[in-house]
Design a protein around this motif. Structure first.
Motif, PDB file in Angstrom:
ATOM      1  N   LEU A  84       0.814  -1.208   0.000  1.00 58.66           N
ATOM      2  CA  LEU A  84       0.000   0.000   0.000  1.00 58.66           C
ATOM      3  C   LEU A  84       0.856   1.270   0.000  1.00 58.66           C
ATOM      4  CD1 LEU A  84      -2.537  -1.000   2.812  1.00 58.66           C
ATOM      5  CD2 LEU A  84      -2.903  -1.104   0.364  1.00 58.66           C
ATOM      6  N   TYR A  85       2.072   1.204  -0.472  1.00 55.76           N
ATOM      7  CA  TYR A  85       2.954   2.349  -0.346  1.00 55.76           C
ATOM      8  C   TYR A  85       2.514   3.523  -1.226  1.00 55.76           C
ATOM      9  CZ  TYR A  85       5.046   0.190  -4.477  1.00 55.76           C
ATOM     10  OH  TYR A  85       5.228  -0.392  -5.705  1.00 55.76           O
ATOM     11  N   ASP A  86       2.693   4.717  -0.704  1.00 54.93           N
ATOM     12  CA  ASP A  86       2.442   5.978  -1.417  1.00 54.93           C
ATOM     13  C   ASP A  86       1.014   6.137  -1.926  1.00 54.93           C
ATOM     14  OD1 ASP A  86       4.621   7.584  -1.200  1.00 54.93           O
ATOM     15  OD2 ASP A  86       5.549   6.988  -3.072  1.00 54.93           O
ATOM     16  N   LEU A  87       0.033   5.754  -1.144  1.00 59.87           N
ATOM     17  CA  LEU A  87      -1.365   5.959  -1.534  1.00 59.87           C
ATOM     18  C   LEU A  87      -1.833   7.262  -0.897  1.00 59.87           C
ATOM     19  CD1 LEU A  87      -2.847   2.375  -1.244  1.00 59.87           C
ATOM     20  CD2 LEU A  87      -1.892   3.524  -3.241  1.00 59.87           C
ATOM     21  N   VAL A  88      -1.570   8.367  -1.546  1.00 61.85           N
ATOM     22  CA  VAL A  88      -1.780   9.689  -0.967  1.00 61.85           C
ATOM     23  C   VAL A  88      -3.249  10.095  -0.895  1.00 61.85           C
ATOM     24  CG1 VAL A  88       0.516  10.513  -1.568  1.00 61.85           C
ATOM     25  CG2 VAL A  88      -1.373  10.804  -3.198  1.00 61.85           C
ATOM     26  N   SER A  89      -4.138   9.405  -1.603  1.00 60.81           N
ATOM     27  CA  SER A  89      -5.559   9.769  -1.611  1.00 60.81           C
ATOM     28  C   SER A  89      -6.456   8.760  -0.907  1.00 60.81           C
ATOM     29  CB  SER A  89      -6.046   9.934  -3.057  1.00 60.81           C
ATOM     30  OG  SER A  89      -5.343  10.965  -3.696  1.00 60.81           O
ATOM     31  N   LEU A  90      -5.879   7.715  -0.344  1.00 63.81           N
ATOM     32  CA  LEU A  90      -6.670   6.641   0.242  1.00 63.81           C
ATOM     33  C   LEU A  90      -7.564   7.167   1.360  1.00 63.81           C
ATOM     34  CD1 LEU A  90      -7.196   3.585   0.131  1.00 63.81           C
ATOM     35  CD2 LEU A  90      -5.497   3.330   1.935  1.00 63.81           C
ATOM     36  N   ASN A 110       7.366  -2.539   3.051  1.00 62.90           N
ATOM     37  CA  ASN A 110       7.646  -1.281   2.372  1.00 62.90           C
ATOM     38  C   ASN A 110       6.578  -0.215   2.580  1.00 62.90           C
ATOM     39  OD1 ASN A 110       5.611  -2.202   0.786  1.00 62.90           O
ATOM     40  ND2 ASN A 110       6.828  -2.447  -1.059  1.00 62.90           N
ATOM     41  N   ILE A 111       5.563  -0.493   3.380  1.00 62.61           N
ATOM     42  CA  ILE A 111       4.628   0.587   3.702  1.00 62.61           C
ATOM     43  C   ILE A 111       5.310   1.516   4.698  1.00 62.61           C
ATOM     44  CG2 ILE A 111       3.490  -0.721   5.542  1.00 62.61           C
ATOM     45  CD1 ILE A 111       0.960   0.825   4.949  1.00 62.61           C
ATOM     46  N   THR A 112       5.281   2.776   4.397  1.00 65.36           N
ATOM     47  CA  THR A 112       5.838   3.745   5.328  1.00 65.36           C
ATOM     48  C   THR A 112       4.671   4.415   6.022  1.00 65.36           C
ATOM     49  OG1 THR A 112       5.963   5.322   3.521  1.00 65.36           O
ATOM     50  CG2 THR A 112       7.982   4.160   4.072  1.00 65.36           C
ATOM     51  N   LYS A 113       4.631   4.307   7.313  1.00 66.47           N
ATOM     52  CA  LYS A 113       3.478   4.773   8.065  1.00 66.47           C
ATOM     53  C   LYS A 113       3.422   6.293   8.165  1.00 66.47           C
ATOM     54  CE  LYS A 113       3.002   0.497  10.410  1.00 66.47           C
ATOM     55  NZ  LYS A 113       3.633  -0.338  11.356  1.00 66.47           N
ATOM     56  N   GLN A 114       4.386   6.971   7.566  1.00 68.51           N
ATOM     57  CA  GLN A 114       4.331   8.425   7.565  1.00 68.51           C
ATOM     58  C   GLN A 114       3.231   8.933   6.646  1.00 68.51           C
ATOM     59  OE1 GLN A 114       8.322   8.660   6.301  1.00 68.51           O
ATOM     60  NE2 GLN A 114       7.844   9.238   4.225  1.00 68.51           N
ATOM     61  N   PHE A 115       2.715   8.093   5.773  1.00 64.24           N
ATOM     62  CA  PHE A 115       1.636   8.506   4.887  1.00 64.24           C
ATOM     63  C   PHE A 115       0.329   8.373   5.658  1.00 64.24           C
ATOM     64  CE2 PHE A 115       5.032   7.054   2.102  1.00 64.24           C
ATOM     65  CZ  PHE A 115       5.254   8.230   1.412  1.00 64.24           C
ATOM     66  N   LEU A 116      -0.129   9.477   6.197  1.00 64.68           N
ATOM     67  CA  LEU A 116      -1.227   9.466   7.160  1.00 64.68           C
ATOM     68  C   LEU A 116      -2.544   8.983   6.580  1.00 64.68           C
ATOM     69  CD1 LEU A 116      -0.466  12.742   9.113  1.00 64.68           C
ATOM     70  CD2 LEU A 116       0.079  10.393   9.728  1.00 64.68           C
ATOM     71  N   TYR A 117      -2.765   9.157   5.304  1.00 70.83           N
ATOM     72  CA  TYR A 117      -4.018   8.699   4.718  1.00 70.83           C
ATOM     73  C   TYR A 117      -4.138   7.184   4.840  1.00 70.83           C
ATOM     74  CZ  TYR A 117      -4.573  13.359   2.829  1.00 70.83           C
ATOM     75  OH  TYR A 117      -4.708  14.706   2.702  1.00 70.83           O
ATOM     76  N   ILE A 118      -3.057   6.472   4.622  1.00 70.56           N
ATOM     77  CA  ILE A 118      -3.066   5.015   4.768  1.00 70.56           C
ATOM     78  C   ILE A 118      -3.343   4.665   6.229  1.00 70.56           C
ATOM     79  CG2 ILE A 118      -1.693   2.905   4.597  1.00 70.56           C
ATOM     80  CD1 ILE A 118      -0.122   4.329   2.334  1.00 70.56           C
ATOM     81  N   GLU A 119      -2.641   5.315   7.114  1.00 71.18           N
ATOM     82  CA  GLU A 119      -2.803   5.062   8.543  1.00 71.18           C
ATOM     83  C   GLU A 119      -4.238   5.336   8.986  1.00 71.18           C
ATOM     84  OE1 GLU A 119      -0.848   3.505  11.106  1.00 71.18           O
ATOM     85  OE2 GLU A 119       0.458   5.233  11.339  1.00 71.18           O
ATOM     86  N   ASP A 120      -4.795   6.474   8.577  1.00 73.44           N
ATOM     87  CA  ASP A 120      -6.166   6.814   8.958  1.00 73.44           C
ATOM     88  C   ASP A 120      -7.163   5.789   8.432  1.00 73.44           C
ATOM     89  OD1 ASP A 120      -5.266   9.058  10.256  1.00 73.44           O
ATOM     90  OD2 ASP A 120      -5.865  10.463   8.683  1.00 73.44           O
ATOM     91  N   ALA A 121      -6.995   5.346   7.200  1.00 70.08           N
ATOM     92  CA  ALA A 121      -7.912   4.371   6.610  1.00 70.08           C
ATOM     93  C   ALA A 121      -7.845   3.047   7.368  1.00 70.08           C
ATOM     94  CB  ALA A 121      -7.592   4.161   5.130  1.00 70.08           C
ATOM     95  N   ILE A 122      -6.654   2.629   7.769  1.00 73.49           N
ATOM     96  CA  ILE A 122      -6.495   1.389   8.521  1.00 73.49           C
ATOM     97  C   ILE A 122      -7.140   1.515   9.898  1.00 73.49           C
ATOM     98  CG2 ILE A 122      -4.784  -0.065   9.694  1.00 73.49           C
ATOM     99  CD1 ILE A 122      -2.990   0.350   7.190  1.00 73.49           C
ATOM    100  N   LEU A 123      -6.916   2.628  10.560  1.00 76.28           N
ATOM    101  CA  LEU A 123      -7.499   2.827  11.887  1.00 76.28           C
ATOM    102  C   LEU A 123      -9.021   2.879  11.820  1.00 76.28           C
ATOM    103  CD1 LEU A 123      -4.967   5.380  13.426  1.00 76.28           C
ATOM    104  CD2 LEU A 123      -5.072   2.901  13.752  1.00 76.28           C
ATOM    105  N   GLU A 124      -9.564   3.494  10.782  1.00 77.17           N
ATOM    106  CA  GLU A 124     -11.018   3.526  10.610  1.00 77.17           C
ATOM    107  C   GLU A 124     -11.579   2.134  10.349  1.00 77.17           C
ATOM    108  OE1 GLU A 124     -12.149   6.500   7.750  1.00 77.17           O
ATOM    109  OE2 GLU A 124     -11.061   8.048   8.857  1.00 77.17           O
ATOM    110  N   SER A 125     -10.832   1.310   9.624  1.00 71.21           N
ATOM    111  CA  SER A 125     -11.266  -0.069   9.376  1.00 71.21           C
ATOM    112  C   SER A 125     -11.324  -0.837  10.695  1.00 71.21           C
ATOM    113  CB  SER A 125     -10.329  -0.753   8.380  1.00 71.21           C
ATOM    114  OG  SER A 125     -10.806  -2.028   8.042  1.00 71.21           O
TER     115      SER A 125
END
Length: 154
Positions: A84-90, A110-125
């Motif tokens: 899921l790397y670099d998914l800036v609009s997720l 290779n997922i970098t957790k600095q991309f907050l959109y990925i992190e937010d989507a995972i936490l919402e799930s």
């Protein structure tokens, strides 16, 4: 999905669609690929939605650098490795309880957790699954996995 020649679709185990005009990928697009286990869709700049819900044959999914991808649904699948790397609009990722409990192993290194959109989507799930799970043991397991995920992302 485009036709790529005359071949037996039962012989296809991996599809790689890189930098294409694909906007949405669903199980309907994949229905004739009975033995498909791996999908690589990286760098698809027009891809907005991937819905593989209920597809039990796919084991690996790569969605890196799909800049317009906002929605992923892999609920009720056997995906055990996802990039899921670099998914800036997720905005939304839907996973089942089994995948959330296994999240540390599911998401490739290779997922970098600095991309907050990925992190937010995972936490919402996690939040959606915890709220909708009726079984107390499963709910506690999800809460523990959620807390472990938060600790690992520090």
């Amino acid at each position: 999905m485009k036709q790529f020649g005359d071949f037996n679709k039962d012989d296809v185990f991996r599809i790689s669609i890189v930098t294409d005009d694909l906007e949405i990928l669903t199980n309907e697009d994949l229905r004739s690929y009975k033995n498909l286990t791996s999908i690589v869709l990286e760098n698809n700049q027009n891809l907005k939605k991937v819905d593989l819900r209920g597809n039990e044959s796919i084991k690996y999914l790569c969605l890196g650098t799909c800049d317009k991808l906002t929605e992923i649904n892999i609920d009720q699948t056997n995906i055990n490795d996802i990039d899921l790397y670099d998914l800036v609009s997720l905005q939304s990722i839907e996973m089942d309880n089994k995948q959330l409990l296994n999240l540390q192993n599911l998401i490739s290194e290779n997922i970098t957790k600095q991309f907050l959109y990925i992190e937010d989507a995972i936490l919402e799930s996690f939040d959606r699954r915890i709220k909708t799970t009726d079984d107390a043991d499963e709910k506690n397991s999800l809460i523990k996995a959620y807390e472990e995920y938060l600790e690992s992302s520090d």
